[in-house]
Every structure is written in C-alpha cells, then in structure tokens.
Design a protein around this motif. Structure first.
Motif, PDB file in Angstrom:
ATOM      1  N   TYR A 115       0.922  -1.296  -0.056  1.00  0.00           N
ATOM      2  CA  TYR A 115       0.102   0.016  -0.139  1.00  0.00           C
ATOM      3  C   TYR A 115       0.731   1.467   0.191  1.00  0.00           C
ATOM      4  O   TYR A 115       0.618   2.211  -0.735  1.00  0.00           O
ATOM      5  N   LEU A 116       2.058   1.162   0.801  1.00  0.00           N
ATOM      6  CA  LEU A 116       2.893   2.385   0.925  1.00  0.00           C
ATOM      7  C   LEU A 116       3.459   2.394  -0.418  1.00  0.00           C
ATOM      8  O   LEU A 116       3.951   3.618  -1.047  1.00  0.00           O
ATOM      9  N   GLY A 117       3.773   1.417  -1.354  1.00  0.00           N
ATOM     10  CA  GLY A 117       4.319   1.475  -2.605  1.00  0.00           C
ATOM     11  C   GLY A 117       3.513   2.241  -3.812  1.00  0.00           C
ATOM     12  O   GLY A 117       4.106   2.661  -4.545  1.00  0.00           O
ATOM     13  N   THR A 118       2.303   2.477  -3.256  1.00  0.00           N
ATOM     14  CA  THR A 118       1.441   3.198  -4.217  1.00  0.00           C
ATOM     15  C   THR A 118       1.503   4.440  -4.200  1.00  0.00           C
ATOM     16  O   THR A 118       0.744   5.489  -4.640  1.00  0.00           O
TER      17      THR A 118
ATOM     18  N   ARG B 207       8.735   6.830  -2.031  1.00  0.00           N
ATOM     19  CA  ARG B 207       9.281   5.473  -3.008  1.00  0.00           C
ATOM     20  C   ARG B 207       9.890   4.240  -1.679  1.00  0.00           C
ATOM     21  O   ARG B 207      10.790   4.586  -0.950  1.00  0.00           O
ATOM     22  N   VAL B 208       9.182   3.178  -1.747  1.00  0.00           N
ATOM     23  CA  VAL B 208       9.666   1.935  -0.837  1.00  0.00           C
ATOM     24  C   VAL B 208      10.632   1.019  -1.240  1.00  0.00           C
ATOM     25  O   VAL B 208      10.688   0.549  -2.408  1.00  0.00           O
TER      26      VAL B 208
ATOM     27  N   ALA C 173      -1.092   7.089   5.763  1.00  0.00           N
ATOM     28  CA  ALA C 173      -1.261   5.422   5.512  1.00  0.00           C
ATOM     29  C   ALA C 173      -1.666   4.838   7.125  1.00  0.00           C
ATOM     30  O   ALA C 173      -2.050   3.717   6.775  1.00  0.00           O
ATOM     31  N   ILE C 174      -0.987   5.189   8.174  1.00  0.00           N
ATOM     32  CA  ILE C 174      -1.417   4.370   9.369  1.00  0.00           C
ATOM     33  C   ILE C 174      -2.905   4.624   9.744  1.00  0.00           C
ATOM     34  O   ILE C 174      -3.530   3.689   9.936  1.00  0.00           O
TER      35      ILE C 174
ATOM     36  N   LEU D 230      -8.322  -1.714   2.630  1.00  0.00           N
ATOM     37  CA  LEU D 230      -6.983  -0.875   2.173  1.00  0.00           C
ATOM     38  C   LEU D 230      -7.026  -0.281   0.752  1.00  0.00           C
ATOM     39  O   LEU D 230      -6.942   0.836   0.444  1.00  0.00           O
ATOM     40  N   SER D 231      -7.651  -1.272  -0.021  1.00  0.00           N
ATOM     41  CA  SER D 231      -7.578  -0.732  -1.604  1.00  0.00           C
ATOM     42  C   SER D 231      -8.749   0.077  -1.888  1.00  0.00           C
ATOM     43  O   SER D 231      -8.756   0.877  -2.842  1.00  0.00           O
ATOM     44  N   ALA D 232      -9.802  -0.013  -1.077  1.00  0.00           N
ATOM     45  CA  ALA D 232     -10.819   1.245  -1.061  1.00  0.00           C
ATOM     46  C   ALA D 232     -10.409   2.604  -1.065  1.00  0.00           C
ATOM     47  O   ALA D 232     -11.072   3.473  -1.311  1.00  0.00           O
ATOM     48  N   TRP D 233      -9.281   2.741  -0.448  1.00  0.00           N
ATOM     49  CA  TRP D 233      -8.554   4.151  -0.097  1.00  0.00           C
ATOM     50  C   TRP D 233      -8.103   4.749  -1.449  1.00  0.00           C
ATOM     51  O   TRP D 233      -7.896   5.878  -1.631  1.00  0.00           O
TER      52      TRP D 233
END
Lengths: 432, 412
Positions: B73-76, B81-82, B146-147, B188-191
């Motif tokens: 999720y952070l990667g998006t 950049r993770v 993100a948290i 999570l992906s709904a965000w």
C-alpha cells in the motif's frame, strides 16, 4: 635563502595592502557574519529552516444533506454540514503555527490568491457532505487553489486537510467494505444493523485519528559524535558558510599571488631580477612560496577566528590539519596553473571574473542549498572543480569522518601536484 | 552621440575575447539547469516522469500478509518510494542512513506488528526521520495518512469477522483469519477511490484555472540571470579602471567630450552587454525550458530593461570606486553574494525565516525574481509588475547617482 627573501618581499607587500587584507580576511568574515544573520536568524531566534505559515482563505460551499441535518462531535459541537466540521477542525490551536485562516466567497478567495494576499484558497465543494455519507455517485473534489510561487507551505496544508478529510471518509469507506464483504459471504445487514455499524465506526475513527500520532515513535537520526556543537543548527550553518567563503577566497588569494609574476613582468621588475645572479627557478619558487604562505596565514586566521568568535567546531585536529594542508596546496597550485595560461594582467581579469567565480560557485554550491530538499544532490556535483574537493574535505572533517577527509585530501594533493607541475613547467618555459 | 562611440569601444573591448562571452552565457545556463533539475525540473512541463519520490526504507522482522499489504500500500504512494529490507541492519546503521540522507526515513516494523493490528486494531511504528527537514515533514505526513488508512482497514476487518461470527459463525480459526485478511485488503484498497479527492489548481498564464504544473526552472533561470549579470560586471567594470590607469580617461577629458557622455557611454556598454545576455537567456528559457516569457512580452521587456539598468548602474559604481583592476572582482562579488543570497536566487525564500523574507525586500535581485516569477507562473502583465519596475528603476538611480557624483568630483 634567496627563495625566502623573495617570498618575504611578496608577503610584506601583500600584508601592507589594505585591499589584500580585506580580500583575504575581511570579506570572508563579513560574508559569513551577514549570511549567519540572514539564514541563521541571529537576533531573531529563528532556526535556519522554518516551516512556512500559509495564509489560507476557506470557501465553504457545502450544502449539507437532507438525510443528516445535524452532525455532533463528542456531544458538544453541532454542525449542519461536514464542511463546517472541517473548518472547525482546521481552526484548532494545533494548526495555528502552520496556517492563518479566513473565510470568503469563492471570487474573493481566488482574487486574494491571485494578488498574493493569501497563499491558498481552500474550496469545499457543495457535494462534500453527500460524498462523505455515501449519497453521491461521484467523488467530491476539494480544491486547493494556490499561489504558484509557493510549494512547501501549500503542500503541508494540503496534507493536513486531506488527513482530516480521510478521517471523515473512513466511516463510509469502512461501512462499504463491511457490507460488501459480508454480502459476498451471503450475509445481508438490515437497516438498523447498518446504522449501528455506522455509529460505531464514527466513534472508532475519531479515537483512531486522535491516537494516530501517538502510535508513531519518532527517532532522530543524528549521530552525535562530535560534541554538542554539532547539534546546534546555527553552528552548522555558520560552519558551512565560513568554510565555503574561506575556500572561495583562498583560491582568489592563490591566483592573486601568482598574478604578481605577471605584474612584475609588465612593470619590468621581473626582467631586472632575472639579470641578477639569482636563477629563474629560485625567483619563481620564491613567488610560489609567497602564495603558499599567504594562504596558510589566511586559512589559520579564518579557522581560528571562526572558532574563537563564532565557536565553530571544525573536527578533530588531525582531520582539520589534513583538509587545511590540502586546501593550501591546491589553492596555491591552482593559482599558479591558471596564471601560467594567461599572458597579461588584462587577461587575468577574465580569470578572476570567469574561471574563479564559476569554479568557486560550483565548488561551494552545497552551502547555497543547505537545508533544502536538493541538498544531497550536491554531495558530488562540486567535485567537478577543485574547490569542491576542499569543501568536501572540510565537511568530512567536522563530521569526524577520517576516511573521507583522507580521501578528499588525497584527491586535493593529486590535483595540486598536477596543477603545480603544469603551471611550473609553463612559467619556467616562458622565462628560461 | 559621442557616448555611443564610447559604448561601442567598450563593447569591442568586452567581446574581442570570446572567453568572457562564454562565461556570461554558459555559467548561468549550467547553474540554471543544475538548480532546476535538482528542484524537480525533470518532472516539469514536457519533462520526463522520473521517479522523484522520497526514498523510504522499511525494515521488518517477519513477513505476514498484513505487513505485505501495508508495504505494498505504501508502494502506491505519490510521495514516498519504498525499499524493503528484512532483518538487515542495526539501529545505528539505519540512523546513519537517514542522517547521511540515503533515505528520507526508515520505518521499523516490529515483530508484533501484525498481532497488535489483529488484536487491538492499532498500528504502532518506529520511524527514523528528521522532523525539521522538508523531506521529514512530508514523509511523516504520508506515513501518518497510511497508518490512519491501515487502522481503518483493521477496524473494518474486525467488524466483518465480528458480524459474520454473530450471524453465521466460523467452523475453524483459519476461516476467520482468511475473512479478516480479505476484508482488510479490500478496505485498504478502497482508499484508492476515496469519496473526496484533492484538486490542486493555480492561476495559469492565460488567466484560466487549470491543474497545477510546476516548472522548477521558473525559479532557477531568473535567479541565475540576475546573479551572473552581476558577476559579469567584473570584466566590464575593469575597462573603466584600465581606462583611468592607462591615462586614456585623462586624454578623453582633454577633448570636448563631456563627462556625462563618458559616464553614459560606459553605462550604455554595460547595459547592452547585460541586455544581450538577458535576451539570449530568456530565449533559451522560452525555447528549451518551456518558460513562457513571451506570454507577456511587454512586461518581460520592461522588466528586463530595468533589471539591466540596475546592474549597469551597479557596474558603473564599481568601475568608478575600484582603484585597481583586481578590485573590481571583490566589489562585484560582494553584491553578487549579498543580493543573490538575500534575493532568493539560490532557493525560494519560503524556505527561510520571516526576518530574511522581510530583509529580501532590500535586495534588487528579489524584485527581479518576483517580477519574472510573476510573469512565468501567474501570467502577470505590466500592471502587476509595475512596482517591481519602479523599484528596480529606483535601485538604478541609487547606484548611478553616487557613481556620477564621485566621477565628477574626481574629474574636478
């Protein structure tokens, strides 16, 4: 001993000149003091980097929803729209240092941004509440209309606002997810169950938003191995500026010292010297030595002054010594090199104007971008010019990085030998 | 018209050697590109979409479906950049990595990360970053967001499991965990499609409002134009000194040429040299950097004329004050550093404190910068940059008048 006599004569002449003294010591100190005042905030108690406060004009166009006429927060405040709730949240003391809020209609808000009376207009759309309670098919767009000259302030405001809006959105997003996943599993919630769920979610999301920040344990990255001076932002900025100015003007001194060869040639005094039993090599070496000694004095005085007056910590003595020796050798030999390429003092003006300003600016460019997002990129670009090697050596010294200091000093000495060999050969060829 | 002859003579002296000309053009272009690219010029209009997100290292101890979901999720993120690393480094090494700016931040995911989320619905993270740097502030906000999303997802997953358990019931614990993970990931992906999205706009050059596009060269080119115009005075002002030292000025004074004509001639030569430099650099910006100076041609012209007039007047004063040719260097470098640094030529003034921002009003470079940035970023016209023009004209007089007074006094 004739070498020393010639060197002393040049030194005597240089240190009797008010201009030379101003150039060698006055200007670097003056510039450091001035930049320290400007960027270090002497007298103003300001850190070198401040998070800018942005003037924000809020335009609340939210029309609310007939389905939910009233929103209550913690049973105390009541709002007719989510837009009002957002405005109230942003007006909390927490954000006082980051933004100054006013309200206006859309036209006035945009005009205020256009006229640079405000940094940003925050336009809450009419469908804001409906979107947040799941009564809109399209996502609502909250507009950040900003002054294009600003970047960091509006970016922070946008981040804060969207974080608050995320808190508002979490209820409907969670409800959607819960009902969708349960429906996929063949479980259908009735209206009462849905309302209970939404009520639980709102309470839960509020406490989560409050707890969010406390769940982050921030660890500062500073590796403080060089005494308390390193932690002081003012010392840090002063040190970088002083080092930058010292290096910039040490190269001017080296070139200026080598220029005396051309001046003496044009005045005819060099030709008279050559007629004496003194070998040409001795005369030239005496002049090179004068430049070398001048820069030694300049570097010692500036380093000592910075330490005594500004309390600047330059790093362990051995590292500082290495970097200083490298600087003195490189600045002297670079001066000899560039002056060996020109034929007259008239051409020397170009050297001062073009070559030294350009290479000097590039070499100490890390000073100009200190504390900005692009700082790291300037670790390597300055190495294209000799001044950059000197800057990096001093930086490594005050960071207590002995290996890097040695590496950059080694690089400086290699360059110094190269410049000296070429410059010396050209001068001796010219006068022999 | 004898001042024209003097100006042409000066220009011939300046340009008979090609090296200074190269410096007057190459140096500002090089520094413009360097500062522009560093401030994000690659992603400006027409630039390629290089990944300029802030690098963040994620250090984690064990791999679970929740840590994987969080990391991906952070990667998006548009901001960070993770890079991930499992059990690789100790704390001091990681702190050094942030201190030396290899990473903008390091996220430390503890061993009980997934368990805490699962049981308590809370996310607890250690974060190594510098809270006082722009990168640190930006990264902290992104991770905080993100948290919040992660906690919402955990809450949704718990509610799904609870509701399903009450209504249907689980046959075994694995079934419960699978449903939890499914609900967690879906939430999570709904965000990625939230009910409210941001729209960032600004006044465009045409006066219409459209999606914001940054061009970092709008900061760096005007800054370097102003800085190197002043640096270019070193050679130009030296001509006046050489003229005086060689006795040419005395000979000139013995003719019928008026002192004012001598002054005007030298001033005009410097003005012409800098104006030519400005024309070339503005054309370079217009053609290669997509900076739309020509959206307001008259404003650009008038601002350029007053900017060059200020620099030429400063050059005249330097030439008259300097007694030796090499003194012109020091007299030009001091105002170059002071005016450029104070005027925001190196970095936007929003990064410095309020005191500096107020003090910057005393730097003519600040007025040059705000004028050109207004034209380039807001599409300002003559009316909007009127104050800049007036103040720059005032600075021109401020330097020209003492130059003339000293020159006349020395001549008499």
């Amino acid at each position: 001993m004739k070498i020393i006599a010639i060197a002393i004569k040049d030194l005597w002449r240089a240190f009797r000149s008010f201009f030379a003294l101003a150039f060698m010591f006055g200007v670097p100190i003056l510039m450091t003091a001035m930049f320290a005042f400007l960027f270090g905030g002497i007298g103003g108690n300001e850190p070198e980097f401040t998070i800018p406060r942005t003037d924000v004009v809020i335009v609340n166009q939210d029309e609310g929803s007939l389905l939910v006429p009233n929103f209550e927060v913690e049973g105390k405040n009541s709002f007719s729209t989510m837009g009002e709730m957002l405005v109230d949240t942003l007006q909390q003391e927490t954000f006082e240092d980051l933004m100054t809020l006013t309200t206006a209609n859309e036209a006035d808000a945009r005009l205020a941004v256009d006229n640079q009376q405000a940094g940003m207009a925050l336009i809450i759309p009419a469908e804001f509440t409906n979107a947040l309670i799941g009564q809109s098919n399209q996502p609502a767009e909250i507009e950040f209309y900003q002054d294009p000259e600003l970047s960091l302030g509006p970016q922070i405001i946008q981040s804060i606002v969207m974080s608050v809006v995320d808190g508002f959105s979490s209820g409907i997003l969670t409800l959607d997810t819960v009902t969708t996943v349960l429906e996929d599993q063949g479980v259908i919630l009735n209206q009462v169950e849905n309302m209970t769920l939404l009520s639980n979610l709102t309470a839960g999301s509020d406490s989560q938003q409050d707890a969010g920040d406390t769940n982050l344990n921030i660890i500062t990255p500073t590796i403080n191995t060089a005494g308390s001076e390193q932690a002081n932002p003012l010392q840090t900025i002063l040190r970088s500026i002083m080092a930058g100015m010292m290096i910039f003007y040490a190269f001017f001194t080296g070139t200026s010292a080598a220029q005396t060869i051309l001046q003496e040639q044009e005045n005819g005094t060099l030709a008279r010297l050559f007629m004496t039993p003194t070998p040409t090599t001795t005369i030239l070496n005496g002049k090179f030595l004068a430049g070398f000694l001048m820069i030694i004095v300049q570097v010692i005085v500036l380093l000592g002054f910075a330490n005594l007056v500004f309390g600047i910590y330059w790093g362990p003595l051995i590292s500082l010594l290495m970097a200083s020796i490298g600087l003195v050798a490189l600045a002297t030999s670079f001066g000899i090199f560039v002056m060996s390429l020109v034929k007259s003092t008239k051409q020397a003006g170009i050297i001062f104007g073009a070559v030294l300003t350009f290479t000097g600016m590039l070499g100490i460019s890390s000073v100009f971008v200190m504390g900005t997002p692009i700082e790291k990129a300037f670790n390597y670009i300055p190495l294209l010019v000799p001044q950059g090697w000197a800057m990096n050596a001093f930086e490594a010294s005050w960071n207590d990085n002995g290996v890097q200091t040695l590496l950059h000093t080694g690089g400086m000495l290699v360059l110094a030998i190269l410049f000296f060999a070429i410059g010396n050969a050209r001068f001796k060829k010219r006068f022999n | 018209m004898r001042f024209l002859d003097i100006a042409i003579k000066d220009l011939y002296q300046i340009f008979k050697d090609w090296k200074p000309a190269i410096f007057l053009l190459a140096a500002p272009i090089l520094f413009t590109l360097m500062f522009g690219f560093m401030f994000g010029g690659f992603s400006g209009p027409g630039g390629n979409a290089a990944d300029d997100r802030l690098p963040v290292l994620i250090e984690y101890e064990n791999e679970t479906s929740l840590t994987e979901s969080f990391i991906s999720y952070l990667g998006t993120s548009d901001v960070i950049r993770v890079e991930k690393n499992m059990n690789g480094s100790n704390l001091e090494t990681l702190k050094t990595a942030v201190d030396s700016e290899d990473y903008a931040a390091v996220i430390l995911i503890s061993e009980d990360f997934s368990q805490t989320i699962h049981q308590e619905g809370k996310v607890s993270l250690d974060l190594i970053l510098d809270e006082n740097s722009p990168a640190g502030i930006t990264v902290k906000q992104a991770i905080q967001t993100a948290i919040n999303h992660l906690q919402t997802a955990a809450q949704a997953a718990s509610l799904v499991v609870k509701s399903y358990s009450e209504k249907v019931g689980f046959e075994n614990p694995n079934e419960s965990e699978t449903l939890y993970d499914e609900a967690f990931n879906q939430s999570l992906s709904a965000w990625h499609n939230p009910p409210v999205t941001p729209l960032v706009t600004q006044t465009s050059i045409e006066g219409s409002e459209e999606t914001s596009e940054e061009n970092a060269f709008a900061q760096s080119l005007p800054g370097m134009m102003a800085q190197f115009a002043i640096a270019g005075l070193i050679g130009a002002a030296e001509i006046i000194v050489q003229e005086r030292k060689s006795g040419a000025l005395d000979r000139l004074s013995g003719t019928t040429v008026l002192p004012f004509e001598i002054l005007a001639g030298h001033w005009l030569a410097m003005f012409a040299m800098i104006f030519l430099q400005f024309i070339i650099l503005i054309s370079f910006g217009q053609i290669f950097l997509r900076l739309n100076f020509f959206s307001a041609p008259w404003a650009t012209l008038i601002l350029s004329i007053t900017s060059c007039a200020f620099v030429a007047s400063l050059g005249l004063l330097i030439g008259i004050l300097a007694k030796m040719p090499e003194q012109t260097a020091i007299y030009a470098l001091i105002p170059m550093f002071v005016f450029s640094g104070l005027g925001g030529a190196w970095m936007p003034l929003e990064f410095v404190g309020e005191t500096v921002q107020k003090a910057s009003r005393f730097s003519p470079v600040s007025w040059i910068m705000t004028g050109y940035k207004g034209i380039l970023l807001r599409g300002d016209g003559l009316q909007q940059i009127g104050l800049n023009v007036l103040i720059l004209a005032g600075f021109s007089l401020l330097f020209f008048v003492p130059a003339a007074v000293i020159f006349y006094r020395n001549r008499t």
